[in-house]
Design a protein around this motif. Structure first.
Motif, mmCIF file in Angstrom:
data_model
loop_
_atom_site.group_PDB
_atom_site.id
_atom_site.type_symbol
_atom_site.label_atom_id
_atom_site.label_comp_id
_atom_site.label_asym_id
_atom_site.label_seq_id
_atom_site.Cartn_x
_atom_site.Cartn_y
_atom_site.Cartn_z
ATOM 1 N N SER A 173 -0.053 -10.783 -13.572
ATOM 2 C CA SER A 173 -0.651 -12.027 -14.233
ATOM 3 C C SER A 173 -0.139 -12.496 -14.442
ATOM 4 O O SER A 173 -0.078 -14.287 -15.052
ATOM 5 N N GLN A 174 0.751 -11.686 -15.430
ATOM 6 C CA GLN A 174 1.986 -13.290 -16.450
ATOM 7 C C GLN A 174 3.265 -13.166 -15.087
ATOM 8 O O GLN A 174 4.208 -13.984 -15.830
ATOM 9 N N ASN A 175 3.277 -12.865 -14.274
ATOM 10 C CA ASN A 175 3.791 -12.738 -12.864
ATOM 11 C C ASN A 175 5.652 -12.191 -13.310
ATOM 12 O O ASN A 175 6.991 -13.126 -13.374
ATOM 13 N N ALA A 176 5.648 -10.844 -14.213
ATOM 14 C CA ALA A 176 6.699 -10.990 -14.313
ATOM 15 C C ALA A 176 7.642 -10.748 -13.734
ATOM 16 O O ALA A 176 9.159 -10.488 -13.696
ATOM 17 N N ILE A 177 7.117 -10.270 -12.072
ATOM 18 C CA ILE A 177 8.304 -10.273 -10.668
ATOM 19 C C ILE A 177 7.440 -11.254 -9.927
ATOM 20 O O ILE A 177 8.598 -11.344 -8.774
ATOM 21 N N GLY A 178 7.474 -12.755 -10.831
ATOM 22 C CA GLY A 178 7.273 -13.996 -9.397
ATOM 23 C C GLY A 178 5.859 -13.733 -8.869
ATOM 24 O O GLY A 178 4.855 -12.332 -9.560
ATOM 25 N N LYS A 179 6.309 -13.902 -8.034
ATOM 26 C CA LYS A 179 5.453 -14.210 -6.889
ATOM 27 C C LYS A 179 4.646 -12.779 -6.059
ATOM 28 O O LYS A 179 6.119 -11.882 -5.532
ATOM 29 N N LEU A 180 4.343 -12.124 -6.463
ATOM 30 C CA LEU A 180 3.390 -10.793 -4.985
ATOM 31 C C LEU A 180 3.926 -10.826 -4.062
ATOM 32 O O LEU A 180 3.526 -11.466 -3.484
ATOM 33 N N THR A 181 4.617 -9.889 -2.967
ATOM 34 C CA THR A 181 4.664 -9.838 -1.725
ATOM 35 C C THR A 181 4.317 -8.909 -1.086
ATOM 36 O O THR A 181 3.611 -8.471 0.029
ATOM 37 N N SER A 182 4.911 -7.770 -1.356
ATOM 38 C CA SER A 182 4.080 -5.904 -1.009
ATOM 39 C C SER A 182 4.382 -5.259 -1.939
ATOM 40 O O SER A 182 4.698 -5.681 -3.373
ATOM 41 N N VAL A 183 3.562 -3.903 -1.357
ATOM 42 C CA VAL A 183 3.216 -2.824 -2.364
ATOM 43 C C VAL A 183 3.500 -1.917 -1.633
ATOM 44 O O VAL A 183 2.746 -1.805 -0.737
ATOM 45 N N ASP A 184 3.793 -1.117 -2.106
ATOM 46 C CA ASP A 184 3.157 0.944 -1.698
ATOM 47 C C ASP A 184 3.239 1.674 -3.086
ATOM 48 O O ASP A 184 2.679 1.314 -4.142
ATOM 49 N N PHE A 185 1.900 1.689 -2.714
ATOM 50 C CA PHE A 185 1.027 3.233 -3.275
ATOM 51 C C PHE A 185 0.928 4.466 -2.615
ATOM 52 O O PHE A 185 0.232 4.516 -1.373
ATOM 53 N N HIS A 186 1.035 5.624 -3.477
ATOM 54 C CA HIS A 186 0.951 6.823 -2.515
ATOM 55 C C HIS A 186 0.319 7.988 -3.074
ATOM 56 O O HIS A 186 0.885 7.638 -5.042
ATOM 57 N N TRP A 187 -0.645 8.035 -3.116
ATOM 58 C CA TRP A 187 -1.518 8.956 -4.107
ATOM 59 C C TRP A 187 -1.566 10.735 -4.156
ATOM 60 O O TRP A 187 -1.299 10.657 -2.134
ATOM 61 N N TYR A 188 -1.492 11.608 -4.061
ATOM 62 C CA TYR A 188 -1.261 12.767 -4.112
ATOM 63 C C TYR A 188 -2.236 13.720 -4.569
ATOM 64 O O TYR A 188 -2.551 13.854 -5.971
ATOM 65 N N LEU A 189 -3.050 14.672 -3.775
ATOM 66 C CA LEU A 189 -3.923 14.870 -4.193
ATOM 67 C C LEU A 189 -3.125 16.552 -4.577
ATOM 68 O O LEU A 189 -2.768 17.441 -3.300
ATOM 69 N N ASN A 190 -3.973 17.382 -5.213
ATOM 70 C CA ASN A 190 -2.975 19.478 -5.927
ATOM 71 C C ASN A 190 -4.112 19.971 -4.483
ATOM 72 O O ASN A 190 -5.193 19.575 -3.855
ATOM 73 N N THR A 191 -3.456 21.319 -4.199
ATOM 74 C CA THR A 191 -4.074 22.090 -3.198
ATOM 75 C C THR A 191 -5.134 22.721 -4.787
ATOM 76 O O THR A 191 -5.651 23.686 -4.401
ATOM 77 N N TYR A 192 -5.843 22.289 -5.851
ATOM 78 C CA TYR A 192 -6.408 22.174 -6.853
ATOM 79 C C TYR A 192 -7.777 21.679 -6.177
ATOM 80 O O TYR A 192 -8.560 21.594 -5.200
ATOM 81 N N HIS A 193 -7.607 20.153 -6.751
ATOM 82 C CA HIS A 193 -8.551 19.421 -6.448
ATOM 83 C C HIS A 193 -8.680 18.518 -5.649
ATOM 84 O O HIS A 193 -9.694 18.482 -4.731
ATOM 85 N N GLY A 194 -7.294 18.776 -4.562
ATOM 86 C CA GLY A 194 -7.602 17.660 -3.045
ATOM 87 C C GLY A 194 -8.275 19.163 -2.362
ATOM 88 O O GLY A 194 -9.220 18.693 -1.239
ATOM 89 N N ALA A 195 -8.197 20.184 -2.798
ATOM 90 C CA ALA A 195 -8.874 21.247 -1.538
ATOM 91 C C ALA A 195 -10.212 21.408 -2.233
ATOM 92 O O ALA A 195 -11.096 21.820 -1.297
ATOM 93 N N SER A 196 -11.112 21.472 -3.091
ATOM 94 C CA SER A 196 -11.800 21.047 -3.315
ATOM 95 C C SER A 196 -13.152 20.330 -2.624
ATOM 96 O O SER A 196 -14.299 20.773 -3.100
ATOM 97 N N TYR A 197 -12.419 18.585 -2.476
ATOM 98 C CA TYR A 197 -13.149 18.011 -1.401
ATOM 99 C C TYR A 197 -13.584 18.980 -0.302
ATOM 100 O O TYR A 197 -14.679 18.451 0.251
ATOM 101 N N PHE A 198 -12.688 19.465 0.588
ATOM 102 C CA PHE A 198 -12.894 20.043 1.381
ATOM 103 C C PHE A 198 -14.158 21.447 1.170
ATOM 104 O O PHE A 198 -14.647 21.622 2.485
ATOM 105 N N ARG A 199 -14.636 21.951 0.012
ATOM 106 C CA ARG A 199 -15.215 22.908 0.128
ATOM 107 C C ARG A 199 -16.666 22.482 -0.173
ATOM 108 O O ARG A 199 -17.470 23.127 0.194
#
Length: 463
Positions: A173-199
């Motif tokens: 909001s403070q334009n710390a990096i000027g005008k925002l142009t692109s974003v990379d976002f990657h989320w990793y679920l582990n073999t405990y929490h991630g697996a729980s969704y498939f149960r």
């Protein structure tokens, strides 16, 4: 209606609209507590939206009814929450007999819309757990119900309220990096929490809408809020290649399986007293099995996902979700005309983390209020300059401190100004799930999907 009650209901309306409220709008007395009803007494309902409210806000609210189709879990939930209200297997009966002012919906994702719509049409304000619903038709029905009822829908997005997420919003909001142009976002679920969704029921598209909707709605809401725009088009890939039919063997469930010695995912639910008393002790009523086999044939959601999202303000998002990572955490990078922000949480190589992945998840979900304050870095790198490290004090428990801050805003301090616009209404709920719904449709149809083609909401450039 008492003056204090009128003030509270006005504040709920303003919260849903994201409007700043004068301090005079809030004023509950002990004689005029907010009448709350809860539908869905699973783990999220009885902990975050149940016991935590009773423990921390009983001076300003009271539960007048609890509802669930499973009578055993319903009785157990009432005892765990510590409520003295009646219980109902019939939701419509609860609405008629208790006349709640606020209904909290924490049922299975695929029937959120049923209870939201009934409550709105009954004249109640509604607070729903994410996701708001699971497909575009249900989404449109919810939007229509809110419009015709004149009542308000709030979506419980807690991640916005963590200090770490808020600091990212502040920097952008403070334009710390000027005008925002692109974003990379990657989320990793582990073999405990991630697996729980498939149960659980989440492993079936008809119940959860896939993790594009159930899990990624958290991430898409954060991204919409950070980017300060709304999505216009989505193209995605996804597949199921680890869980489900890909497993080397399968059994009835973990308690009744011939492969417990060979399966690295074997999990004995009976050793968890809380989950056993909530689920396994009552599964005879509705057949819901909490420790289903991860490799059962009926699993049909994706376990790897990636998408490109174009926003109305021309920001491009690259997103991915992996459900079988060795660790759980996330990375994000924000690229602007004057620099780059890098942020991450729980990446073990960056922080020399030694905590067991199961314990890490337990800490995140903990609602005890006994937080350990720590600090996490955000890197701000200006073009042609050295980078700066911004350290953010925060808690690990309660979703990085977001849970208690969300509750305080809704129930305790709705009049406090919020320059970051963290409250989320139905439009926010819709825009987050519509990215996931569009991603799912893009995979199925092999083409980009326009957000405007899904409901009557037309994406805005800046919210």
């Amino acid at each position: 209606m008492s003056n204090s009650r009128r003030k509270f209901l006005t504040s709920v309306s303003m919260l849903a609209a994201g409007t700043a409220m004068p301090i005079s709008y809030f004023g509950l007395s002990h004689k005029n507590k907010l009448k709350v009803a809860l539908v869905g007494t699973g783990i999220r309902g009885i902990t975050f939206w149940g016991k935590r409210l009773v423990d921390n806000y009983s001076d300003i609210l009271e539960f007048v009814g609890l509802s669930d189709h499973n009578p055993g879990r319903l009785a157990h939930g009432k005892n765990y929450i510590g409520a003295s209200c009646p219980t109902f297997e019939d939701f419509d009966e609860m609405l008629r007999k208790t006349s709640p002012e606020l209904v909290i919906v924490t049922t299975k994702d695929s029937n959120h819309h049923e209870f939201i719509i009934k409550a709105l049409d009954h004249g109640c304000d509604v607070l729903t757990e994410k996701p708001m619903t699971t497909d575009e038709e249900k989404c449109q029905a919810v939007l229509d119900a809110e419009r015709r009822s004149g009542k308000n829908l709030i979506v419980g997005f807690n991640y916005r309220w963590s200090p770490y997420s808020t600091k990212i919003k502040e920097l952008l909001s403070q334009n710390a990096i000027g005008k925002l142009t692109s974003v990379d976002f990657h989320w990793y679920l582990n073999t405990y929490h991630g697996a729980s969704y498939f149960r659980r029921w989440h492993g079936q598209m008809a119940s959860s809408g896939s993790l594009w909707v159930h899990k990624s709605t958290h991430h898409f809401d954060l991204l919409n809020w950070w980017i300060n725009s709304e999505p216009s088009e989505v193209f995605a890939y996804g597949d199921l290649e680890f869980y489900g039919k890909n497993g080397p063997f399968r059994g009835e469930n973990c308690r009744n399986c011939a492969h417990t010695e060979n399966c690295k995912f074997y999990w004995d639910i009976t050793k968890n007293e809380f989950l056993s008393s909530l689920y396994t002790d009552h599964e005879q009523h509705d057949g819901y099995i909490r420790d289903n086999c991860l490799f059962r044939e009926e699993i049909d959601i994706y376990d790897k996902m990636s998408a490109q999202v174009k926003y109305q303000n021309n920001v491009q998002l690259n997103y991915s979700l992996t459900t079988y990572s060795p660790y759980e955490g996330w990375r994000a990078a924000f690229n602007g005309t004057e620099g780059r922000i890098e942020a991450w949480l729980d990446i073990p190589y960056y922080e020399n983390l030694k905590v067991d992945q199961e314990e890490l998840h337990r800490r995140e979900m903990d609602q005890s209020g006994q937080e350990e304050i720590d600090s996490e870095p955000i890197i701000v790198h200006k073009v042609w300059n050295e980078f700066e490290t911004v350290n953010v004090p925060m808690e690990k428990s309660g979703h990085g401190g977001g849970d208690k801050r969300l509750h305080d805003k809704i129930f305790k301090n709705p009049e406090d100004p919020d320059p970051y616009g963290r409250m989320a209404g139905s439009r926010d709920g819709a825009m987050s799930i519509l990215i996931g719904i569009a991603a799912r449709k893009s995979i199925q149809e092999g083409k980009p999907i326009k957000i405007a083609s899904l409901t009557d909401l037309k994406p805005r450039e800046v919210r």
